[in-house]
Design an enzyme around this catalytic site. Sequence first.
Site, mmCIF file in Angstrom:
data_model
loop_
_atom_site.group_PDB
_atom_site.id
_atom_site.type_symbol
_atom_site.label_atom_id
_atom_site.label_comp_id
_atom_site.label_asym_id
_atom_site.label_seq_id
_atom_site.Cartn_x
_atom_site.Cartn_y
_atom_site.Cartn_z
ATOM 1 N N SER A 1 -4.582 5.796 -9.037
ATOM 2 C CA SER A 1 -3.431 6.069 -9.907
ATOM 3 C C SER A 1 -2.114 5.972 -9.139
ATOM 4 O O SER A 1 -1.095 5.565 -9.699
ATOM 5 C CB SER A 1 -3.562 7.436 -10.583
ATOM 6 N N ASN B 1 0.770 8.390 4.575
ATOM 7 C CA ASN B 1 -0.306 8.952 3.753
ATOM 8 C C ASN B 1 0.278 9.948 2.755
ATOM 9 O O ASN B 1 1.324 10.552 2.994
ATOM 10 C CB ASN B 1 -1.315 9.684 4.655
ATOM 11 N N HIS C 1 -0.701 13.364 0.531
ATOM 12 C CA HIS C 1 -1.676 14.455 0.568
ATOM 13 C C HIS C 1 -1.329 15.489 -0.502
ATOM 14 O O HIS C 1 -0.161 15.857 -0.651
ATOM 15 C CB HIS C 1 -1.691 15.110 1.957
HETATM 16 C C1 GAR Z 1 -4.375 11.669 -4.348
HETATM 17 O O1 GAR Z 1 -4.292 12.878 -5.047
HETATM 18 C C2 GAR Z 1 -4.066 11.874 -2.879
HETATM 19 O O2 GAR Z 1 -3.155 12.909 -2.664
HETATM 20 C C3 GAR Z 1 -5.415 12.237 -2.332
HETATM 21 O O3 GAR Z 1 -6.291 11.371 -3.004
HETATM 22 C C4 GAR Z 1 -5.825 11.190 -4.332
HETATM 23 C C5 GAR Z 1 -5.939 9.730 -4.714
HETATM 24 O O4 GAR Z 1 -5.731 9.553 -6.081
HETATM 25 N N1 GAR Z 1 -5.455 12.012 -0.919
HETATM 26 C C6 GAR Z 1 -5.994 12.872 -0.056
HETATM 27 O O5 GAR Z 1 -6.541 13.898 -0.388
HETATM 28 C C7 GAR Z 1 -5.867 12.460 1.405
HETATM 29 N N2 GAR Z 1 -6.190 13.553 2.269
HETATM 30 P P1 GAR Z 1 -5.576 8.111 -6.708
HETATM 31 O O6 GAR Z 1 -6.765 7.272 -6.246
HETATM 32 O O7 GAR Z 1 -5.607 8.338 -8.191
HETATM 33 O O8 GAR Z 1 -4.258 7.545 -6.243
#
Ligand code: GAR
Length: 192
Positions: A15, A111, A113
């Site tokens: 997303s 990144n 988070h």
């Molecule tokens: C996001 O919420 C991001 O903050 C998290 O993965 C999700 C990806 O969502 N990342 C972590 O936790 C990294 N430590 P998406 O695939 O819908 O963009």
Amino acid sequence: MSRLVIGILGSGKGSNCRAILEQISAQKLAADARLVVSDVFDAGILDIAREFGVPNAYLPPGKFRTRLEPAVEMELVKMLETAGVDLVVLAGFMRVLKEPMLNAFPHRIINLHPSLLPKFPGMEAWRQALAAGEKLTGCTVHYVDAGIDSGEIIAQRKVPVLPNDTPESLHARIQTAERKLYPEVISRFCGP
Ligand code: GAR
């Protein structure tokens, strides 16, 4: 000034990748996304790349669970360099990057988070915030270093924790904030 070339890495639904590609399509973000790479064969982020016509690749990660096999990570460096990537954007990439990537892109990997770092690094940070009884959490964009969610913080956005929040409702509110924050931060890397 030439446009910022970004490469996006992700393991999940994508997303945030969608939010970035939408901003580029709408010409609100002066970047070119030249490559999307996932370590998960059927990750939604690869479908999103295809939808937006961005070159994309599944990179089989090898035998380790939390990182890429060194030869695979070197292959990733080659792919990103060949694509001319200036800035590597991690959007839900769930493996820790090691020397090959960190040396090839010093201070050029960012990144996202889902917490107000340095609070709650690691997995499912929204669950950690809820379990700790926080009234305020949020999301962070930071440079990637050799630690876990430990690199220099670039920007944060706060999100309230509401009395009846479930992990799911809190996560959804954080993700709404992430989709605003990440393109805005990437725009700071673009020229005037
Ligand atoms: C996001 O919420 C991001 O903050 C998290 O993965 C999700 C990806 O969502 N990342 C972590 O936790 C990294 N430590 P998406 O695939 O819908 O963009």
